[in-house]
Design an enzyme around this catalytic site. Structure first.
Site, PDB file in Angstrom:
ATOM      1  N   LYS A 139       0.995   4.196  -2.797  1.00 57.01           N
ATOM      2  CA  LYS A 139       0.627   5.582  -2.469  1.00 57.01           C
ATOM      3  C   LYS A 139       1.792   6.543  -2.716  1.00 57.01           C
ATOM      4  CE  LYS A 139      -3.544   4.763  -1.755  1.00 57.01           C
ATOM      5  NZ  LYS A 139      -4.599   5.475  -2.477  1.00 57.01           N
ATOM      6  N   TYR A 143       0.837  -1.209   0.000  1.00 58.88           N
ATOM      7  CA  TYR A 143       0.000   0.000   0.000  1.00 58.88           C
ATOM      8  C   TYR A 143       0.872   1.260   0.000  1.00 58.88           C
ATOM      9  CZ  TYR A 143      -3.779   3.127   1.605  1.00 58.88           C
ATOM     10  OH  TYR A 143      -4.697   4.140   1.724  1.00 58.88           O
TER      11      TYR A 143
HETATM   12  P1  NAP Z   1     -13.528   2.274   0.595  1.00 57.06           P
HETATM   13  O1  NAP Z   1     -14.580   2.746   1.547  1.00 57.06           O
HETATM   14  O2  NAP Z   1     -12.990   0.892   0.745  1.00 57.06           O
HETATM   15  O3  NAP Z   1     -14.093   2.492  -0.906  1.00 57.06           O
HETATM   16  C1  NAP Z   1     -13.344   2.105  -2.013  1.00 57.06           C
HETATM   17  C2  NAP Z   1     -14.084   2.471  -3.279  1.00 57.06           C
HETATM   18  O4  NAP Z   1     -13.245   2.108  -4.403  1.00 57.06           O
HETATM   19  C3  NAP Z   1     -15.388   1.731  -3.480  1.00 57.06           C
HETATM   20  O5  NAP Z   1     -16.301   2.578  -4.133  1.00 57.06           O
HETATM   21  C4  NAP Z   1     -14.996   0.569  -4.403  1.00 57.06           C
HETATM   22  O6  NAP Z   1     -16.077   0.087  -5.199  1.00 57.06           O
HETATM   23  C5  NAP Z   1     -13.978   1.269  -5.279  1.00 57.06           C
HETATM   24  N1  NAP Z   1     -13.036   0.379  -5.971  1.00 57.06           N
HETATM   25  C6  NAP Z   1     -12.156  -0.494  -5.447  1.00 57.06           C
HETATM   26  N2  NAP Z   1     -11.439  -1.079  -6.426  1.00 57.06           N
HETATM   27  C7  NAP Z   1     -11.871  -0.550  -7.596  1.00 57.06           C
HETATM   28  C8  NAP Z   1     -11.518  -0.726  -8.964  1.00 57.06           C
HETATM   29  N3  NAP Z   1     -10.557  -1.590  -9.335  1.00 57.06           N
HETATM   30  N4  NAP Z   1     -12.167  -0.003  -9.912  1.00 57.06           N
HETATM   31  C9  NAP Z   1     -13.144   0.886  -9.563  1.00 57.06           C
HETATM   32  N5  NAP Z   1     -13.511   1.102  -8.289  1.00 57.06           N
HETATM   33  C10 NAP Z   1     -12.887   0.396  -7.317  1.00 57.06           C
HETATM   34  O7  NAP Z   1     -12.230   3.233   0.636  1.00 57.06           O
HETATM   35  P2  NAP Z   1     -11.942   4.602   1.440  1.00 57.06           P
HETATM   36  O8  NAP Z   1     -11.506   4.264   2.829  1.00 57.06           O
HETATM   37  O9  NAP Z   1     -13.045   5.563   1.228  1.00 57.06           O
HETATM   38  O10 NAP Z   1     -10.638   5.083   0.655  1.00 57.06           O
HETATM   39  C11 NAP Z   1     -10.729   5.799  -0.574  1.00 57.06           C
HETATM   40  C12 NAP Z   1      -9.328   6.241  -1.011  1.00 57.06           C
HETATM   41  O11 NAP Z   1      -8.732   7.026   0.025  1.00 57.06           O
HETATM   42  C13 NAP Z   1      -8.358   5.088  -1.270  1.00 57.06           C
HETATM   43  O12 NAP Z   1      -7.530   5.394  -2.367  1.00 57.06           O
HETATM   44  C14 NAP Z   1      -7.550   5.019   0.008  1.00 57.06           C
HETATM   45  O13 NAP Z   1      -6.274   4.467  -0.220  1.00 57.06           O
HETATM   46  C15 NAP Z   1      -7.473   6.482   0.375  1.00 57.06           C
HETATM   47  N6  NAP Z   1      -7.224   6.716   1.803  1.00 57.06           N
HETATM   48  C16 NAP Z   1      -8.112   6.302   2.744  1.00 57.06           C
HETATM   49  C17 NAP Z   1      -7.851   6.551   4.092  1.00 57.06           C
HETATM   50  C18 NAP Z   1      -8.796   6.136   5.199  1.00 57.06           C
HETATM   51  O14 NAP Z   1      -8.416   6.240   6.372  1.00 57.06           O
HETATM   52  N7  NAP Z   1     -10.011   5.723   4.907  1.00 57.06           N
HETATM   53  C19 NAP Z   1      -6.673   7.202   4.463  1.00 57.06           C
HETATM   54  C20 NAP Z   1      -5.788   7.608   3.459  1.00 57.06           C
HETATM   55  C21 NAP Z   1      -6.085   7.359   2.132  1.00 57.06           C
HETATM   56  P3  NAP Z   1     -16.706  -1.423  -4.965  1.00 57.06           P
HETATM   57  O15 NAP Z   1     -17.144  -1.468  -3.539  1.00 57.06           O
HETATM   58  O16 NAP Z   1     -17.815  -1.549  -5.937  1.00 57.06           O
HETATM   59  O17 NAP Z   1     -15.549  -2.370  -5.213  1.00 57.06           O
END
Ligand code: NAP
Length: 254
Positions: free
Chosen positions: A162, A158
């Site tokens: 990133k 990861y």
């Molecule tokens: P999440 O709730 O797990 O949601 C992920 C989203 O991405 C879902 O809509 C999923 O759709 C979609 N997805 C996954 N693989 C895909 C693909 N190959 N093609 C198209 N869509 C895809 O994630 P989140 O926590 O909101 O995180 C969103 C972003 O922020 C990520 O890049 C993550 O690395 C970054 N981030 C998150 C955090 C945190 O603390 N939450 C911190 C830093 C960075 P489906 O469900 O239909 O698969």
């Protein structure tokens, strides 16, 4: 007073059926943009986001597809631009994690995360940039992570993905700056995206309080904390900012 007005603009947010992506899509729509809602598998979740945007008077389009697959990524970008008329804003938010200590990490864990997070950022950008060049306007915002800046045990794959997004952001920013296109990244810290999961959903109580002790702001971030920064970077007002990474972590990496 400055207000962000995206009336007449079109945005595509990858992975916007839930979590941070859903919040970004809603905030872009609230500012007046028509928004393509992309996801890989969960159509019901995407429909909830689309219904919410429409109920608030906004315009949203369902554009399913795996952004790490070349043909799907091209179709997602093309469908958004064809159906909504243009493409001004691309937010590369889709991301996954497969956490394991490196000595237990399989090549599949590595490939899966690098493929979705890094190739899945490259491909939509690769297909969106020619449209933006033709329009002589564009905003690309990549959702990276503080883990890409400082690393985290159990997240070698990861963190690499990133950090890779940040390098890609800088390279593409330099390629397209003269065309009035900006490319930036945001690096969120620990963001709570609700009971449905997301990346903090996997922490137990002890891990949660350990993490919180490292956050000067004393709280987890909310999806809205990320969305408001993305909204700014996606706006015409941020036109002289490019190749940058904005950390959104309550002071954790200060
Ligand atoms: P999440 O709730 O797990 O949601 C992920 C989203 O991405 C879902 O809509 C999923 O759709 C979609 N997805 C996954 N693989 C895909 C693909 N190959 N093609 C198209 N869509 C895809 O994630 P989140 O926590 O909101 O995180 C969103 C972003 O922020 C990520 O890049 C993550 O690395 C970054 N981030 C998150 C955090 C945190 O603390 N939450 C911190 C830093 C960075 P489906 O469900 O239909 O698969």
């Amino acid at each position: 007073m400055y207000t962000i007005d995206l009336t007449g603009q079109v945005a595509l947010v990858t992975g916007s059926s839930r979590g941070i992506g859903a919040e970004i899509a809603k905030s872009l729509a609230a500012a007046g943009a028509s928004v393509g809602i992309n996801y890989r598998s969960n159509a019901d979740a995407a429909d909830v986001v689309i219904d919410e945007i429409r109920a608030a008077g906004g315009e949203a389009l369902r554009v399913p597809g795996d952004v790490s697959d070349e043909n799907s990524a091209e179709a997602v970008v093309k469908t958004t631009a064809d159906r909504l008329g243009r493409l001004d804003i691309l937010v590369n938010n889709a991301g996954i994690n497969r956490d394991r200590l490196v000595m237990r990490m399989t090549a599949e864990d590595w490939d899966e995360v690098l493929t979705v997070n890094l190739r899945g950022t490259f491909l939509p950008t690769r297909f969106a940039i020619p449209l933006m060049v033709r329009q002589r306007y564009g905003r690309v915002v990549n959702i990276s992570s503080v883990v890409g800046l400082s690393g985290n045990p159990g997240q070698a794959n990861y963190a690499a993905s990133k950090a890779g997004q940040i390098g890609m952001t800088k390279a593409i920013a330099r390629e397209v700056a003269s065309r009035n296109i900006t490319v930036n990244a945001v690096a969120p810290g620990f963001i709570e995206v609700g009971a449905a999961g997301g990346m903090t959903g996997e922490l137990n109580e002890e891990q949660r309080s350990q993490v919180l002790s490292r956050v000067p702001a004393g709280r987890f971030g909310a999806a809205g904390d990320v969305a408001s920064a993305v909204l700014y970077l996606a706006s015409p007002e941020a036109g002289y900012i490019t190749g940058q990474t904005l950390t959104i972590d309550g002071g954790m990496t200060a």
